[in-house]
Structures are given as C-alpha cells and as structure tokens.
Design a protein around this motif. Structure first.
Motif, PDB file in Angstrom:
ATOM      1  N   MET A  25      66.992 -18.272 -22.454  1.00 54.39           N
ATOM      2  CA  MET A  25      65.951 -18.206 -23.486  1.00 54.39           C
ATOM      3  C   MET A  25      64.750 -17.478 -22.900  1.00 54.39           C
ATOM      4  O   MET A  25      64.301 -17.802 -21.814  1.00 54.39           O
ATOM      5  N   ARG A  26      64.293 -16.452 -23.622  1.00 56.51           N
ATOM      6  CA  ARG A  26      63.097 -15.717 -23.212  1.00 56.51           C
ATOM      7  C   ARG A  26      62.138 -15.683 -24.393  1.00 56.51           C
ATOM      8  O   ARG A  26      62.557 -15.457 -25.529  1.00 56.51           O
ATOM      9  N   LYS A  27      60.855 -15.896 -24.105  1.00 55.94           N
ATOM     10  CA  LYS A  27      59.844 -15.760 -25.144  1.00 55.94           C
ATOM     11  C   LYS A  27      59.251 -14.360 -25.053  1.00 55.94           C
ATOM     12  O   LYS A  27      58.756 -13.949 -24.014  1.00 55.94           O
ATOM     13  N   ILE A  28      59.336 -13.658 -26.167  1.00 56.08           N
ATOM     14  CA  ILE A  28      58.782 -12.313 -26.253  1.00 56.08           C
ATOM     15  C   ILE A  28      57.774 -12.332 -27.397  1.00 56.08           C
ATOM     16  O   ILE A  28      58.136 -12.639 -28.537  1.00 56.08           O
ATOM     17  N   ALA A  29      56.526 -12.056 -27.060  1.00 54.92           N
ATOM     18  CA  ALA A  29      55.421 -12.116 -28.027  1.00 54.92           C
ATOM     19  C   ALA A  29      55.341 -13.502 -28.671  1.00 54.92           C
ATOM     20  O   ALA A  29      55.036 -13.645 -29.848  1.00 54.92           O
ATOM     21  N   GLY A  30      55.659 -14.541 -27.894  1.00 56.70           N
ATOM     22  CA  GLY A  30      55.571 -15.916 -28.379  1.00 56.70           C
ATOM     23  C   GLY A  30      56.754 -16.378 -29.209  1.00 56.70           C
ATOM     24  O   GLY A  30      56.781 -17.517 -29.662  1.00 56.70           O
ATOM     25  N   ILE A  31      57.727 -15.521 -29.411  1.00 57.81           N
ATOM     26  CA  ILE A  31      58.909 -15.866 -30.216  1.00 57.81           C
ATOM     27  C   ILE A  31      60.094 -16.046 -29.285  1.00 57.81           C
ATOM     28  O   ILE A  31      60.388 -15.169 -28.479  1.00 57.81           O
ATOM     29  N   PRO A  32      60.793 -17.196 -29.385  1.00 53.99           N
ATOM     30  CA  PRO A  32      61.929 -17.423 -28.490  1.00 53.99           C
ATOM     31  C   PRO A  32      63.179 -16.652 -28.923  1.00 53.99           C
ATOM     32  O   PRO A  32      63.555 -16.655 -30.091  1.00 53.99           O
ATOM     33  N   PHE A  33      63.784 -16.004 -27.943  1.00 56.46           N
ATOM     34  CA  PHE A  33      65.033 -15.277 -28.163  1.00 56.46           C
ATOM     35  C   PHE A  33      66.087 -15.823 -27.214  1.00 56.46           C
ATOM     36  O   PHE A  33      65.797 -16.151 -26.064  1.00 56.46           O
ATOM     37  N   LEU A  34      67.321 -15.912 -27.702  1.00 55.12           N
ATOM     38  CA  LEU A  34      68.457 -16.329 -26.885  1.00 55.12           C
ATOM     39  C   LEU A  34      69.252 -15.093 -26.493  1.00 55.12           C
ATOM     40  O   LEU A  34      69.632 -14.290 -27.357  1.00 55.12           O
ATOM     41  N   PHE A  35      69.485 -14.957 -25.207  1.00 53.94           N
ATOM     42  CA  PHE A  35      70.335 -13.892 -24.688  1.00 53.94           C
ATOM     43  C   PHE A  35      71.614 -14.565 -24.225  1.00 53.94           C
ATOM     44  O   PHE A  35      71.603 -15.323 -23.252  1.00 53.94           O
ATOM     45  N   ILE A  36      72.697 -14.321 -24.939  1.00 54.63           N
ATOM     46  CA  ILE A  36      73.958 -15.013 -24.687  1.00 54.63           C
ATOM     47  C   ILE A  36      74.993 -14.019 -24.192  1.00 54.63           C
ATOM     48  O   ILE A  36      75.322 -13.049 -24.875  1.00 54.63           O
ATOM     49  N   HIS A  37      75.514 -14.295 -23.000  1.00 56.31           N
ATOM     50  CA  HIS A  37      76.586 -13.491 -22.422  1.00 56.31           C
ATOM     51  C   HIS A  37      77.905 -14.190 -22.759  1.00 56.31           C
ATOM     52  O   HIS A  37      78.179 -15.277 -22.244  1.00 56.31           O
ATOM     53  N   PRO A  38      78.723 -13.598 -23.628  1.00 54.79           N
ATOM     54  CA  PRO A  38      79.990 -14.239 -23.995  1.00 54.79           C
ATOM     55  C   PRO A  38      81.053 -14.030 -22.922  1.00 54.79           C
ATOM     56  O   PRO A  38      81.008 -13.058 -22.170  1.00 54.79           O
ATOM     57  N   ASP A  39      81.992 -14.973 -22.867  1.00 56.29           N
ATOM     58  CA  ASP A  39      83.150 -14.746 -22.000  1.00 56.29           C
ATOM     59  C   ASP A  39      84.185 -13.954 -22.798  1.00 56.29           C
ATOM     60  O   ASP A  39      83.905 -13.495 -23.910  1.00 56.29           O
ATOM     61  N   GLU A  40      85.379 -13.806 -22.261  1.00 53.77           N
ATOM     62  CA  GLU A  40      86.384 -12.970 -22.927  1.00 53.77           C
ATOM     63  C   GLU A  40      86.829 -13.536 -24.276  1.00 53.77           C
ATOM     64  O   GLU A  40      87.336 -12.798 -25.118  1.00 53.77           O
ATOM     65  N   ASN A  41      86.631 -14.848 -24.518  1.00 55.57           N
ATOM     66  CA  ASN A  41      87.039 -15.460 -25.783  1.00 55.57           C
ATOM     67  C   ASN A  41      85.883 -15.607 -26.767  1.00 55.57           C
ATOM     68  O   ASN A  41      86.081 -16.076 -27.881  1.00 55.57           O
ATOM     69  N   GLY A  42      84.680 -15.241 -26.384  1.00 56.26           N
ATOM     70  CA  GLY A  42      83.504 -15.467 -27.220  1.00 56.26           C
ATOM     71  C   GLY A  42      83.347 -14.431 -28.318  1.00 56.26           C
ATOM     72  O   GLY A  42      83.242 -13.240 -28.059  1.00 56.26           O
ATOM     73  N   THR A  43      83.363 -14.899 -29.563  1.00 55.92           N
ATOM     74  CA  THR A  43      83.114 -14.023 -30.703  1.00 55.92           C
ATOM     75  C   THR A  43      81.741 -14.348 -31.280  1.00 55.92           C
ATOM     76  O   THR A  43      81.213 -15.441 -31.085  1.00 55.92           O
ATOM     77  N   LEU A  44      81.187 -13.415 -32.007  1.00 58.96           N
ATOM     78  CA  LEU A  44      79.866 -13.605 -32.595  1.00 58.96           C
ATOM     79  C   LEU A  44      79.845 -14.799 -33.541  1.00 58.96           C
ATOM     80  O   LEU A  44      78.938 -15.634 -33.481  1.00 58.96           O
TER      81      LEU A  44
END
Length: 110
Positions: A25-44
C-alpha cells in the motif's frame, strides 16, 4: 477507530489471498493505492473479489465502508485505488426532527 490498525489487518489478510504473490500500500497525494504482484494463478477478477472479501472481514462490526477501483495493469503488477470510508456526521439541523440531530449531540457525549 484507528484506521492504521484496519489497514494493517487488511494488508495482512490480502497478502494471504490465493493468486497474490506480494501486496504493497502506497499513499500518493494522500490517496491509498494497492500495488499487487500476482502469482502465476492470479487473475484480475479473482484478486478484485479477494480484496472485497478481505475488506468485508476487517470492517465487520465497525461503521466503515470501502471503495475499490481498478486503476491500471503494469507488466508485473495491478494497481487499485482502495479506501476505507468513515461515515460523515451531520453538521447542521435540517429541521426534520431527525433522531440523530446535532442539537441532541451534547446529551450523548457528556
């Protein structure tokens, strides 16, 4: 209500989701964003459903709501804007004799 503890619990649960290799989780301009690295089985779709389930689990018994919006996909990760929202309190009397009127607020808190 401490939102930092809610966020920590949420990140811990989301890191254990099937299809998620890493989450940050990173806050950019006060808004939280999730950066998710999927594994080989991870779909959106699966990751997005998992985020909603984890949010519901950490909000249980609290007066919170959440909002998750898919932002973009980079080569190795997905980006979501994810927020926990606290309810807004009424700031004025509308004259409709509401049970939660601000005129009666001092009786409940003192």
């Amino acid at each position: 209500m401490d939102l930092d503890s809610i966020w920590n619990l949420f990140i811990e649960k989301a890191a254990g989701l099937q299809g998620v290799e890493a989450i940050e989780m990173r806050k950019i301009a006060g808004i939280p964003f999730l950066f998710i690295h999927p594994d080989e089985n991870g779909t959106l779709d699966a990751i997005e459903r998992g985020i909603r389930v984890c949010s519901a689990e950490v909000m249980k018994g609290k007066r919170l709501s959440s909002e998750t919006v898919f932002v973009r996909k980079e080569s190795s990760y997905y980006v979501f804007r994810h927020r926990f929202l606290v309810p807004q309190r009424k700031m004025f009397c509308c004259g409709n004799l509401c049970v939660d009127c601000v005129r009666f607020a001092h009786d409940r808190f003192f």
